[in-house]
Design a protein around this motif. Structure first.
Motif, PDB file in Angstrom:
ATOM      1  N   ARG A  59      -9.061   0.404 -54.576  1.00 40.54           N
ATOM      2  CA  ARG A  59      -8.289   1.649 -54.507  1.00 40.54           C
ATOM      3  C   ARG A  59      -8.348   2.310 -53.129  1.00 40.54           C
ATOM      4  N   THR A  60      -7.211   2.881 -52.765  1.00 40.99           N
ATOM      5  CA  THR A  60      -7.146   3.719 -51.575  1.00 40.99           C
ATOM      6  C   THR A  60      -5.971   4.676 -51.713  1.00 40.99           C
ATOM      7  N   HIS A  61      -6.049   5.796 -50.991  1.00 41.54           N
ATOM      8  CA  HIS A  61      -4.917   6.719 -50.928  1.00 41.54           C
ATOM      9  C   HIS A  61      -4.087   6.490 -49.673  1.00 41.54           C
ATOM     10  N   ASP A  62      -4.575   5.680 -48.781  1.00 43.90           N
ATOM     11  CA  ASP A  62      -3.980   5.516 -47.458  1.00 43.90           C
ATOM     12  C   ASP A  62      -3.217   4.192 -47.368  1.00 43.90           C
ATOM     13  N   TYR A  63      -1.907   4.264 -47.301  1.00 46.62           N
ATOM     14  CA  TYR A  63      -1.103   3.040 -47.247  1.00 46.62           C
ATOM     15  C   TYR A  63      -1.369   2.246 -45.972  1.00 46.62           C
ATOM     16  N   ARG A  64      -1.826   2.928 -44.932  1.00 41.41           N
ATOM     17  CA  ARG A  64      -2.096   2.221 -43.678  1.00 41.41           C
ATOM     18  C   ARG A  64      -3.273   1.255 -43.818  1.00 41.41           C
ATOM     19  N   GLU A  65      -4.176   1.564 -44.729  1.00 41.02           N
ATOM     20  CA  GLU A  65      -5.268   0.624 -45.029  1.00 41.02           C
ATOM     21  C   GLU A  65      -4.707  -0.678 -45.584  1.00 41.02           C
ATOM     22  N   VAL A  66      -3.688  -0.545 -46.433  1.00 40.34           N
ATOM     23  CA  VAL A  66      -3.060  -1.726 -47.022  1.00 40.34           C
ATOM     24  C   VAL A  66      -2.420  -2.569 -45.919  1.00 40.34           C
ATOM     25  N   ILE A  67      -1.679  -1.920 -45.030  1.00 40.90           N
ATOM     26  CA  ILE A  67      -1.021  -2.651 -43.934  1.00 40.90           C
ATOM     27  C   ILE A  67      -2.056  -3.342 -43.057  1.00 40.90           C
ATOM     28  N   LYS A  68      -3.117  -2.640 -42.743  1.00 35.54           N
ATOM     29  CA  LYS A  68      -4.136  -3.167 -41.833  1.00 35.54           C
ATOM     30  C   LYS A  68      -4.836  -4.389 -42.402  1.00 35.54           C
ATOM     31  N   GLU A  69      -5.109  -4.402 -43.703  1.00 39.21           N
ATOM     32  CA  GLU A  69      -5.965  -5.429 -44.291  1.00 39.21           C
ATOM     33  C   GLU A  69      -5.192  -6.570 -44.952  1.00 39.21           C
ATOM     34  N   SER A  70      -3.865  -6.582 -44.830  1.00 42.42           N
ATOM     35  CA  SER A  70      -3.072  -7.563 -45.577  1.00 42.42           C
ATOM     36  C   SER A  70      -2.199  -8.423 -44.672  1.00 42.42           C
ATOM     37  N   ASP A  71      -1.924  -9.633 -45.146  1.00 34.70           N
ATOM     38  CA  ASP A  71      -0.913 -10.487 -44.514  1.00 34.70           C
ATOM     39  C   ASP A  71       0.468 -10.177 -45.074  1.00 34.70           C
ATOM     40  N   ILE A  72       0.490  -9.827 -46.363  1.00 34.89           N
ATOM     41  CA  ILE A  72       1.739  -9.503 -47.059  1.00 34.89           C
ATOM     42  C   ILE A  72       1.594  -8.112 -47.667  1.00 34.89           C
ATOM     43  N   VAL A  73       2.523  -7.216 -47.355  1.00 30.60           N
ATOM     44  CA  VAL A  73       2.512  -5.854 -47.892  1.00 30.60           C
ATOM     45  C   VAL A  73       3.588  -5.748 -48.962  1.00 30.60           C
ATOM     46  N   VAL A  74       3.203  -5.295 -50.152  1.00 28.73           N
ATOM     47  CA  VAL A  74       4.134  -5.156 -51.273  1.00 28.73           C
ATOM     48  C   VAL A  74       4.444  -3.677 -51.459  1.00 28.73           C
ATOM     49  N   ALA A  90       5.188  -1.601 -41.483  1.00 33.38           N
ATOM     50  CA  ALA A  90       4.535  -2.884 -41.774  1.00 33.38           C
ATOM     51  C   ALA A  90       5.119  -3.999 -40.910  1.00 33.38           C
ATOM     52  N   LEU A  91       6.440  -4.008 -40.752  1.00 34.08           N
ATOM     53  CA  LEU A  91       7.080  -5.019 -39.910  1.00 34.08           C
ATOM     54  C   LEU A  91       6.653  -4.871 -38.448  1.00 34.08           C
ATOM     55  N   GLU A  92       6.514  -3.644 -37.999  1.00 37.28           N
ATOM     56  CA  GLU A  92       6.048  -3.406 -36.625  1.00 37.28           C
ATOM     57  C   GLU A  92       4.645  -3.966 -36.410  1.00 37.28           C
ATOM     58  N   GLU A  93       3.863  -3.989 -37.485  1.00 39.17           N
ATOM     59  CA  GLU A  93       2.495  -4.524 -37.418  1.00 39.17           C
ATOM     60  C   GLU A  93       2.474  -6.023 -37.729  1.00 39.17           C
ATOM     61  N   ASN A  94       3.651  -6.632 -37.729  1.00 42.76           N
ATOM     62  CA  ASN A  94       3.793  -8.078 -37.964  1.00 42.76           C
ATOM     63  C   ASN A  94       3.288  -8.516 -39.340  1.00 42.76           C
ATOM     64  N   LYS A  95       3.558  -7.688 -40.329  1.00 39.59           N
ATOM     65  CA  LYS A  95       3.202  -8.026 -41.706  1.00 39.59           C
ATOM     66  C   LYS A  95       4.474  -8.359 -42.476  1.00 39.59           C
ATOM     67  N   HIS A  96       4.411  -9.397 -43.285  1.00 40.76           N
ATOM     68  CA  HIS A  96       5.529  -9.755 -44.155  1.00 40.76           C
ATOM     69  C   HIS A  96       5.604  -8.731 -45.288  1.00 40.76           C
ATOM     70  N   VAL A  97       6.793  -8.542 -45.827  1.00 37.93           N
ATOM     71  CA  VAL A  97       7.012  -7.457 -46.795  1.00 37.93           C
ATOM     72  C   VAL A  97       7.708  -7.977 -48.044  1.00 37.93           C
ATOM     73  N   ILE A  98       7.285  -7.416 -49.183  1.00 34.54           N
ATOM     74  CA  ILE A  98       7.976  -7.655 -50.456  1.00 34.54           C
ATOM     75  C   ILE A  98       8.312  -6.292 -51.039  1.00 34.54           C
ATOM     76  N   THR A  99       9.525  -6.158 -51.558  1.00 37.24           N
ATOM     77  CA  THR A  99       9.944  -4.883 -52.124  1.00 37.24           C
ATOM     78  C   THR A  99      10.783  -5.094 -53.375  1.00 37.24           C
ATOM     79  N   ALA A 100      10.693  -4.130 -54.283  1.00 41.92           N
ATOM     80  CA  ALA A 100      11.561  -4.116 -55.463  1.00 41.92           C
ATOM     81  C   ALA A 100      12.575  -2.988 -55.347  1.00 41.92           C
TER      82      ALA A 100
END
Length: 434
Positions: A59-74, A90-100
């Motif tokens: 768990r986290t409240h900070d979405y930037r933690e998710v971007i920092k620690e992941s290869d793929i951000v959902v 996320a794209l600026e940080e060179n992370k692949h993205v999945i969205t619904a």
């Protein structure tokens, strides 16, 4: 090698995705050779009850933690502005993205996909259309050898449920909507569904995949079911038709039509038999012919299944260093977007039960080159008393195919005829035989 996955948004779909990744990661690894590691899950409210308990370490409240620690951000937060900023960051940080996020992709997809392509990144969006129905993958891969001629979709479960109840249980619209809200199928504010916007977002995305052309969302024709009368559903049934809120995208003479509106289709057609909250999408290709995809179009578990499918696809590309052209580039602008549809029409006019009425209406239609296919007048269905106490009855006319522009001009003229009481009802009919 492991692929790290982070999720922003832990509502119904986010929770379903977390559950699937935690419970079935071993199955996924055995099937694909991909080891997925869930790193962080961001949400603003960790106090609300969920179907499973999310482990504290995730768990986290900070979405930037998710971007920092992941290869793929959902991205599963919904809405548009925050979601868009999150994806671009996320794209600026060179992370692949999945969205619904269907609204974001339909309205601002051009900017998002261009950014991903510039940086050589992948965007997965299977879950944006059809929930667990793999329609995006089917269009991009399974049907890649086909020139898509048309797409017809029942893309909103709420409206399909309402129309099912209206016809099968003879409910008027307001009672069917109330029932849908009680069952949890419709929101307290159902406008996005019943006014057609949800379906419009989805057909916009499918059209861009199928036809390789960017479709400005504001140019999609949208008409909802809010003003439908049970009488028209019943008269349509008598004529052999079933009413659906249909999302339509088709090629025609160098142009393409993208539209959402109530539509009569033949009751024996496969799409007409799709009832309750189910979705279905009919795709017609030049080699495959017609093929239909059917299933639940929403819900935490079906949509989570689509999200994880995208995760696995991108993870395999990362692990096995495969590259393919999977981003929408919209290089084909040869098809222009036409709003002058070419369709059959069902029209109902409330008229006095007297001679000459049909002749006056048919003269106007003839002036605009609109040919009548059949006429139905229900003399036993008396709707009201006319100006002189004479009965007012419904006059139903089915036309052969005509242009939308001609039909609108004819309707404006017909409604001013002294024999027409109230507003005419006009519903488009999709039928290949005419």
């Amino acid at each position: 090698m492991k692929v790290k996955v982070g999720i922003v948004g832990c509502g119904v779909v986010g929770t379903g995705t977390v559950r699937l990744l935690l419970e079935n990661s071993n199955i996924i690894q055995k099937k694909t050779g991909v080891e997925l590691v869930l790193t962080k899950v961001a949400d603003k409210d960790w106090e609300r009850k969920r179907e499973i308990e999310i482990p504290t370490y995730l768990r986290t409240h900070d979405y930037r933690e998710v971007i920092k620690e992941s290869d793929i951000v959902v991205e599963l937060v919904g809405g548009k502005d925050f979601a868009k900023n999150l994806i671009l960051e996320a794209l600026e940080e060179n992370k692949h993205v999945i969205t619904a996020n269907k609204r974001l992709l339909a309205e601002d997809g051009l900017e998002v996909f261009r950014k991903a392509r510039e940086r050589g990144l992948h965007i997965g969006f299977e879950a944006s259309v059809g929930g667990g129905i793999p329609i995006v993958k089917a269009l991009k891969e399974g049907l890649v050898g086909n020139r898509v001629r048309a797409i017809y979709g029942i893309l909103n479960g709420t409206t399909n449920y309402i129309l099912t109840k209206m016809l099968e249980e003879r409910m008027d619209f307001s009672h069917a909507l109330e029932l849908a809200q009680k069952q949890g199928y419709a929101e307290a504010d159902p406008s996005l569904d019943i006014d057609g916007w949800d379906s419009a977002h989805k057909i916009c995305i499918l059209s861009m995949i199928a036809f390789g052309r960017y479709v400005p969302f504001e140019e999609v024709y949208v008409e909802g079911i809010r003003d439908l009368d049970l009488l028209d559903l019943e008269l349509g049934k008598e004529l052999g038709y079933t009413l659906k809120l249909l999302a339509i995208s088709k090629r025609r003479d160098g142009s393409m039509e993208v539209r959402v509106h109530p539509t009569f289709i033949r009751s024996e057609d496969a799409l007409a038999k799709v009832s309750d909250v189910y979705n279905a999408i009919m795709v017609e290709g030049d080699f495959v012919g017609k093929t239909m995809f059917y299933g639940k179009g929403a819900g935490g578990q079906p949509t989570a299944s689509a999200v994880v499918s995208d995760i696995v696809d991108i993870a395999k590309k990362l692990l096995f260093c495969t590259k393919d052209k999977d981003q929408l580039e919209w290089e084909d602008q040869s098809l222009y977007l036409s709003k002058d549809f070419y369709s059959r029409y069902y029209m109902r006019f409330d008229v006095p039960d007297r001679p000459g009425v049909l002749a006056s209406v048919s003269r106007v239609l003839a002036d605009y080159n609109i040919s009548i296919a059949s006429v139905l007048q229900k003399e036993k269905v008396c709707k009201m008393a006319g100006r002189e106490g004479e009965p007012i009855v419904p006059l139903v006319i089915l036309t052969h195919k005509a242009y939308e522009s001609s039909m609108q001009k004819a309707i404006r003229e017909i409604k001013n005829l002294p024999v027409i009481m109230g507003e005419p009802v006009v519903i488009r009919v999709e039928e290949e035989a005419y």
